[in-house]
Design a protein around this motif. Structure first.
Motif, PDB file in Angstrom:
ATOM      1  N   ARG A  73     -15.153 -52.794  36.829  1.00 58.33           N
ATOM      2  CA  ARG A  73     -14.278 -51.879  36.073  1.00 58.33           C
ATOM      3  C   ARG A  73     -14.936 -51.529  34.731  1.00 58.33           C
ATOM      4  O   ARG A  73     -16.094 -51.124  34.706  1.00 58.33           O
ATOM      5  CB  ARG A  73     -12.878 -52.491  35.926  1.00 58.33           C
ATOM      6  CG  ARG A  73     -12.121 -52.529  37.257  1.00 58.33           C
ATOM      7  CD  ARG A  73     -10.657 -52.860  37.077  1.00 58.33           C
ATOM      8  NE  ARG A  73      -9.991 -53.056  38.354  1.00 58.33           N
ATOM      9  CZ  ARG A  73      -9.332 -52.104  39.028  1.00 58.33           C
ATOM     10  NH1 ARG A  73      -9.237 -50.892  38.532  1.00 58.33           N
ATOM     11  NH2 ARG A  73      -8.751 -52.364  40.183  1.00 58.33           N
ATOM     12  N   CYS A  74     -14.202 -51.733  33.615  1.00 59.09           N
ATOM     13  CA  CYS A  74     -14.676 -51.186  32.323  1.00 59.09           C
ATOM     14  C   CYS A  74     -15.937 -51.851  31.798  1.00 59.09           C
ATOM     15  O   CYS A  74     -16.717 -51.225  31.099  1.00 59.09           O
ATOM     16  CB  CYS A  74     -13.586 -51.319  31.275  1.00 59.09           C
ATOM     17  SG  CYS A  74     -12.120 -50.463  31.736  1.00 59.09           S
ATOM     18  N   ALA A  75     -16.124 -53.133  32.085  1.00 68.47           N
ATOM     19  CA  ALA A  75     -17.334 -53.805  31.631  1.00 68.47           C
ATOM     20  C   ALA A  75     -18.410 -53.741  32.718  1.00 68.47           C
ATOM     21  O   ALA A  75     -19.576 -53.464  32.436  1.00 68.47           O
ATOM     22  CB  ALA A  75     -17.031 -55.273  31.273  1.00 68.47           C
ATOM     23  N   ASP A  93     -16.943 -55.852  43.711  1.00 68.65           N
ATOM     24  CA  ASP A  93     -15.565 -56.014  43.230  1.00 68.65           C
ATOM     25  C   ASP A  93     -14.667 -56.244  44.430  1.00 68.65           C
ATOM     26  O   ASP A  93     -14.845 -55.596  45.463  1.00 68.65           O
ATOM     27  CB  ASP A  93     -15.104 -54.780  42.431  1.00 68.65           C
ATOM     28  CG  ASP A  93     -13.942 -55.135  41.507  1.00 68.65           C
ATOM     29  OD1 ASP A  93     -12.905 -55.604  42.023  1.00 68.65           O
ATOM     30  OD2 ASP A  93     -14.079 -54.968  40.285  1.00 68.65           O
ATOM     31  N   ARG A  94     -13.704 -57.119  44.260  1.00 70.47           N
ATOM     32  CA  ARG A  94     -12.795 -57.339  45.390  1.00 70.47           C
ATOM     33  C   ARG A  94     -11.813 -56.184  45.531  1.00 70.47           C
ATOM     34  O   ARG A  94     -11.174 -56.026  46.550  1.00 70.47           O
ATOM     35  CB  ARG A  94     -12.084 -58.667  45.260  1.00 70.47           C
ATOM     36  CG  ARG A  94     -11.178 -58.793  44.076  1.00 70.47           C
ATOM     37  CD  ARG A  94     -10.498 -60.151  44.086  1.00 70.47           C
ATOM     38  NE  ARG A  94      -9.957 -60.428  42.774  1.00 70.47           N
ATOM     39  CZ  ARG A  94     -10.006 -61.599  42.173  1.00 70.47           C
ATOM     40  NH1 ARG A  94     -10.573 -62.627  42.768  1.00 70.47           N
ATOM     41  NH2 ARG A  94      -9.466 -61.764  40.993  1.00 70.47           N
ATOM     42  N   SER A 109      -2.833 -52.910  33.104  1.00 67.79           N
ATOM     43  CA  SER A 109      -3.357 -52.563  31.783  1.00 67.79           C
ATOM     44  C   SER A 109      -2.872 -51.180  31.391  1.00 67.79           C
ATOM     45  O   SER A 109      -2.875 -50.259  32.214  1.00 67.79           O
ATOM     46  CB  SER A 109      -4.889 -52.552  31.836  1.00 67.79           C
ATOM     47  OG  SER A 109      -5.428 -52.005  30.659  1.00 67.79           O
ATOM     48  N   THR A 110      -2.458 -51.045  30.127  1.00 61.23           N
ATOM     49  CA  THR A 110      -2.344 -49.682  29.614  1.00 61.23           C
ATOM     50  C   THR A 110      -3.759 -49.259  29.229  1.00 61.23           C
ATOM     51  O   THR A 110      -4.720 -49.985  29.522  1.00 61.23           O
ATOM     52  CB  THR A 110      -1.346 -49.588  28.445  1.00 61.23           C
ATOM     53  OG1 THR A 110      -1.735 -50.477  27.399  1.00 61.23           O
ATOM     54  CG2 THR A 110       0.057 -49.938  28.914  1.00 61.23           C
ATOM     55  N   HIS A 111      -3.940 -48.110  28.603  1.00 58.36           N
ATOM     56  CA  HIS A 111      -5.290 -47.561  28.673  1.00 58.36           C
ATOM     57  C   HIS A 111      -5.636 -46.606  27.549  1.00 58.36           C
ATOM     58  O   HIS A 111      -6.249 -45.557  27.772  1.00 58.36           O
ATOM     59  CB  HIS A 111      -5.471 -46.888  30.044  1.00 58.36           C
ATOM     60  CG  HIS A 111      -4.182 -46.333  30.591  1.00 58.36           C
ATOM     61  ND1 HIS A 111      -3.685 -45.142  30.196  1.00 58.36           N
ATOM     62  CD2 HIS A 111      -3.275 -46.865  31.450  1.00 58.36           C
ATOM     63  CE1 HIS A 111      -2.520 -44.934  30.800  1.00 58.36           C
ATOM     64  NE2 HIS A 111      -2.235 -45.969  31.570  1.00 58.36           N
ATOM     65  N   ILE A 112      -5.213 -46.975  26.345  1.00 53.41           N
ATOM     66  CA  ILE A 112      -5.691 -46.198  25.191  1.00 53.41           C
ATOM     67  C   ILE A 112      -7.205 -46.395  25.098  1.00 53.41           C
ATOM     68  O   ILE A 112      -7.691 -47.527  25.145  1.00 53.41           O
ATOM     69  CB  ILE A 112      -5.031 -46.717  23.894  1.00 53.41           C
ATOM     70  CG1 ILE A 112      -3.623 -46.150  23.763  1.00 53.41           C
ATOM     71  CG2 ILE A 112      -5.844 -46.339  22.651  1.00 53.41           C
ATOM     72  CD1 ILE A 112      -3.572 -44.660  23.456  1.00 53.41           C
ATOM     73  N   ARG A 115      -6.117 -45.885  34.644  1.00 45.49           N
ATOM     74  CA  ARG A 115      -7.226 -46.713  35.115  1.00 45.49           C
ATOM     75  C   ARG A 115      -7.650 -46.319  36.533  1.00 45.49           C
ATOM     76  O   ARG A 115      -8.813 -46.489  36.914  1.00 45.49           O
ATOM     77  CB  ARG A 115      -6.842 -48.200  35.034  1.00 45.49           C
ATOM     78  CG  ARG A 115      -6.632 -48.706  33.614  1.00 45.49           C
ATOM     79  CD  ARG A 115      -7.929 -48.814  32.843  1.00 45.49           C
ATOM     80  NE  ARG A 115      -8.850 -49.744  33.434  1.00 45.49           N
ATOM     81  CZ  ARG A 115      -8.999 -51.007  33.065  1.00 45.49           C
ATOM     82  NH1 ARG A 115      -8.279 -51.476  32.063  1.00 45.49           N
ATOM     83  NH2 ARG A 115      -9.885 -51.800  33.655  1.00 45.49           N
ATOM     84  N   VAL A 140     -16.162 -62.479  45.451  1.00 48.73           N
ATOM     85  CA  VAL A 140     -17.112 -63.569  45.196  1.00 48.73           C
ATOM     86  C   VAL A 140     -16.328 -64.883  45.260  1.00 48.73           C
ATOM     87  O   VAL A 140     -15.302 -65.036  44.593  1.00 48.73           O
ATOM     88  CB  VAL A 140     -17.782 -63.395  43.814  1.00 48.73           C
ATOM     89  CG1 VAL A 140     -18.681 -64.585  43.505  1.00 48.73           C
ATOM     90  CG2 VAL A 140     -18.580 -62.104  43.787  1.00 48.73           C
ATOM     91  N   ASP A 166     -13.773 -58.731  29.159  1.00 46.63           N
ATOM     92  CA  ASP A 166     -12.750 -59.775  28.990  1.00 46.63           C
ATOM     93  C   ASP A 166     -13.227 -61.153  29.456  1.00 46.63           C
ATOM     94  O   ASP A 166     -12.691 -62.172  29.011  1.00 46.63           O
ATOM     95  CB  ASP A 166     -11.493 -59.427  29.798  1.00 46.63           C
ATOM     96  CG  ASP A 166     -10.646 -58.344  29.136  1.00 46.63           C
ATOM     97  OD1 ASP A 166     -11.070 -57.808  28.091  1.00 46.63           O
ATOM     98  OD2 ASP A 166      -9.561 -58.041  29.672  1.00 46.63           O
ATOM     99  N   GLY A 177      -5.164 -52.209  21.529  1.00 49.42           N
ATOM    100  CA  GLY A 177      -5.826 -51.396  22.559  1.00 49.42           C
ATOM    101  C   GLY A 177      -7.339 -51.338  22.417  1.00 49.42           C
ATOM    102  O   GLY A 177      -7.948 -50.276  22.570  1.00 49.42           O
ATOM    103  N   GLY A 205      -9.564 -53.312  24.263  1.00 54.21           N
ATOM    104  CA  GLY A 205     -10.299 -53.933  25.370  1.00 54.21           C
ATOM    105  C   GLY A 205     -11.278 -53.037  26.108  1.00 54.21           C
ATOM    106  O   GLY A 205     -12.380 -53.463  26.431  1.00 54.21           O
ATOM    107  N   ILE A 206     -10.878 -51.809  26.381  1.00 55.69           N
ATOM    108  CA  ILE A 206     -11.752 -50.936  27.174  1.00 55.69           C
ATOM    109  C   ILE A 206     -12.957 -50.540  26.322  1.00 55.69           C
ATOM    110  O   ILE A 206     -14.111 -50.615  26.768  1.00 55.69           O
ATOM    111  CB  ILE A 206     -10.978 -49.695  27.668  1.00 55.69           C
ATOM    112  CG1 ILE A 206      -9.772 -50.131  28.515  1.00 55.69           C
ATOM    113  CG2 ILE A 206     -11.894 -48.769  28.448  1.00 55.69           C
ATOM    114  CD1 ILE A 206      -8.803 -49.014  28.867  1.00 55.69           C
TER     115      ILE A 206
END
Ligand SMILES: Cc1cc2nc3c(=O)[nH]c(=O)nc-3n(C[C@H](O)[C@H](O)[C@H](O)COP(=O)(O)OP(=O)(O)OC[C@H]3O[C@@H](n4cnc5c(N)ncnc54)[C@H](O)[C@@H]3O)c2cc1C
Length: 400
Positions: free
Chosen positions: A13-15, A34-35, A44-47, A102, A126, A285, A295, A297-298
Motif C-alpha cells: 500500500r502507501c509504504a 500483499d495478501r 483508514s481515512t485518507h487526508i 484508499r 507471508v 507504519d 493525518g 501516515g500516508i
C-alpha cells in the motif's frame, strides 16, 4: 525452485508500493507481495497533505490521481468554537491537499510499481520470515490457491503496517512508545459540499474532521478519548451524531446530507522502531506509527519510502555500508517526524489546550500569515518545532 530478488517488499500500500517502485526504477529486481487484492479498502481515512501530494508529483503519478476526479483541497479550517483559524496548508510549489479513497490511491500505487518493473503478487500472504545465521534471507508464503512458496532476497522490506509480521519476526527495538490515546469512527456522506475545505472542529474532549473525497462523497471522522472507546462502541451512531450536535451549524449541514456507508472505527498505538537489521528494513507504519488525528501516515509512508530506498541503494551500490546507510535513514526519519509525533500525541488526548496556547490561538486568529502557518504546521508542511519557536510565537503575539 527459488529465484533471488534484490528486495522483497511485504505489503503493497502507501509504504510498500512506492518503496518497491523506487527500487525497481533504480534497476533492482523487486518482488512486492500483499495478501490483499487491489482495488480494496483498508481501515483508514485518507487526508493526503501537500507534501505527500508533492511526492506523487515527483514520481510522475499526480496527474493520474487528479484524473480520478478527486477534489482538490486548498484550505484547512480549525473551528475552536469562539473562532476559526483557516489557512492554506501547502507551499507555492505544492499548494494542494487531497483526500483520495484508499481503493483508488492504493491501486494507483500498486499499478505504478508493476509498471516500473516490480513483480507484484496480490492475494499472497507471508507466513514466515526466513532467517539464516542471524540474517533475514527471504520469505515463506502462499497465494490463495497455491502451496507454500519460498522467495529469497538480499533485503526484506517490511511495509506490512501496524501488525507487521516482519517486525514481529525480527523484534526491533521500540522507543518513545505511547498507548492508544484517541478512538474515532468515520463514514461517508453525500450532499455535503465542502468547496475545497478540510474542516476540523475541536470541542471539549471531542473533535471531528470533514473532507471531500471521490464520487462527490464527504468523509466525516469523529473522535473521543480512548478511555471512552469501549463504552461509546455500544452506540456508535448515537455517539457520533451527539458529537456532531456540539456544533449546531455543522449538524444542520449534516441533516441535509445522506450517510452512504457503514461506520468504521479504530484506535492505534504510537511507537518508533529501529527500522533495520541484518537483511531487513521497515517502512511506513511497520517502523513508526502515530495517532491519525493529524493525518500524517500516508505522507510519512511516502517520504519514508524515499529515504529508505535511498539508503538501500547506497548499501546495494557499495557507496556506504548497510549499517551506516540505514542508521542515517533512521536518524533522518526521526528528525523529520519527532516534533510532529509529540504534537500529534498531545492533540490525540483531546485535552483542552492550556491557557497560554488558547491565548496564542486568539493571537493567530485574523493574522492570515499566522493562520496559513498554523494550517501548514498541522499539515506537516512546517514543523511544530518551528511554529512554536519562541521567535515565531512572539512575532505572532506582537502582531496581535
Ligand atoms: C482510522 C484511521 C484513520 C487514518 N487517517 C489517516 C489520514 O487521514 N491520513 C493519513 O495520512 N493517514 C491516516 N491514517 C494512517 C494510514 O492509514 C497509515 O499510516 C498508512 O496506511 C500506512 O501505510 P503502510 O503502507 O505502512 O501500511 P498499510 O496501509 O497498513 O498497508 C500494509 C499492507 O501490508 C499487507 N500485509 C500485512 N501483513 C501481511 C502479510 N503477512 N502478508 C502479505 N501482506 C501483508 C496488508 O494487507 C496491507 O495491504 C489513518 C489510520 C487509521 C487507523
Amino acid at each position: 525452485m527459488t529465484k533471488a530478488f534484490d528486495a522483497i517488499v511485504v505489503g503493497a500500500r502507501c509504504a510498500g508500493s512506492p518503496a518497491a517502485m523506487l527500487l525497481a526504477r533504480k534497476g533492482y529486481r523487486v518482488l512486492a507481495v500483499d495478501r490483499a487484492t487491489f482495488p480494496s479498502d483498508t481501515l483508514s481515512t485518507h487526508i493526503l497533505h501537500p507534501l505527500g501530494v508533492a511526492a506523487l508529483s515527483r514520481w510522475g503519478l499526480l496527474d493520474r490521481l487528479a484524473a480520478t476526479g478527486c477534489p482538490a483541497i486548498n484550505t484547512y479550517a480549525f473551528d475552536f468554537g469562539p473562532f476559526t483559524l483557516a489557512g492554506a496548508p501547502g507551499t507555492t510549489d505544492a499548494p494542494i491537499a487531497y483526500c483520495p479513497r484508499r481503493t483508488i490511491l492504493d491501486k494507483l500505487l500498486v499499478d505504478a510499481a508493476a509498471q516500473s518493473g516490480v513483480e507484484v503478487r496480490e492475494d499472497f500472504s507471508v507466513d514466515d520470515i526466513l532467517v539464516e545465521d542471524g540474517r533475514v534471507v527471504g520469505i515463506k508464503g502462499h497465494s490463495q490457491d497455491g502451496g507454500s512458496v519460498i522467495e529469497r532476497a538480499q533485503v526484506v522490506v517490511g511495509a506490512d503496517g501496524r501488525h507487521s509480521l516482519v517486525a514481529e519476526a525480527v523484534r526491533p527495538e521500540r522507543y518513545d512508545e505511547k498507548p492508544p490515546l484517541l478512538a474515532a469512527y468515520y463514514t461517508y456522506w453525500s450532499g455535503l459540499p465542502m468547496d475545497g475545505r478540510f474542516e476540523t472542529y475541536i470541542r471539549d474532549r471531542r473533535g471531528f474532521g470533514v473532507a471531500p473525497t471521490h464520487e462527490d462523497l464527504t468523509m466525516v471522522i469523529v473522535g473521543w478519548p480512548f478511555a471512552e472507546f469501549a463504552e461509546n462502541k455500544k452506540d456508535i451512531e448515537g455517539n457520533y451524531l451527539k458529537t456532531i450536535e456540539l456544533v449546531p451549524a455543522f449538524a444542520d449541514r449534516l441533516r441535509g446530507a445522506r450517510r452512504e456507508a457503514r461506520f468504521a472505527g479504530a484506535a492505534v498505538p504510537n511507537y518508533f522502531c529501529k527500522p533495520y537489521g541484518p537483511g531487513w528494513v521497515l517502512v511506513g507504519d511497520a517502523g513508526y506509527n502515530r495517532d491519525f488525528i493529524t493525518g500524517q501516515g500516508i505522507m510519512d509512508a511516502f517520504l519514508d519510502a524515499e529515504l529508505c530506498v535511498a539508503a538501500i541503494d547506497m548499501a546495494f551500490s557499495g557507496t556506504r555500508p548497510f549499517e551506516a546507510a540505514m542508521n542515517e535513514y533512521q536518524s533522518m526519519r526521526d528528525a523529520r517526524v519527532k516534533a510532529m509525533y509529540e504534537f500529534t500525541c498531545q492533540l490525540a488526548t483531546l485535552e483542552p489546550p492550556p491557557p497560554e496556547m488558547q491565548q496564542l490561538f486568539g493571537a493567530i486568529h485574523g493574522n492570515q500569515k499566522a493562520m496559513d502557518d498554523f494550517a501548514r504546521m498541522n499539515a506537516g508542511t512546517i514543523s511544530p518545532q518551528d511554529f512554536f519557536s519562541p521567535q515565531n510565537v512572539s512575532a505572532i503575539q506582537d502582531a496581535a
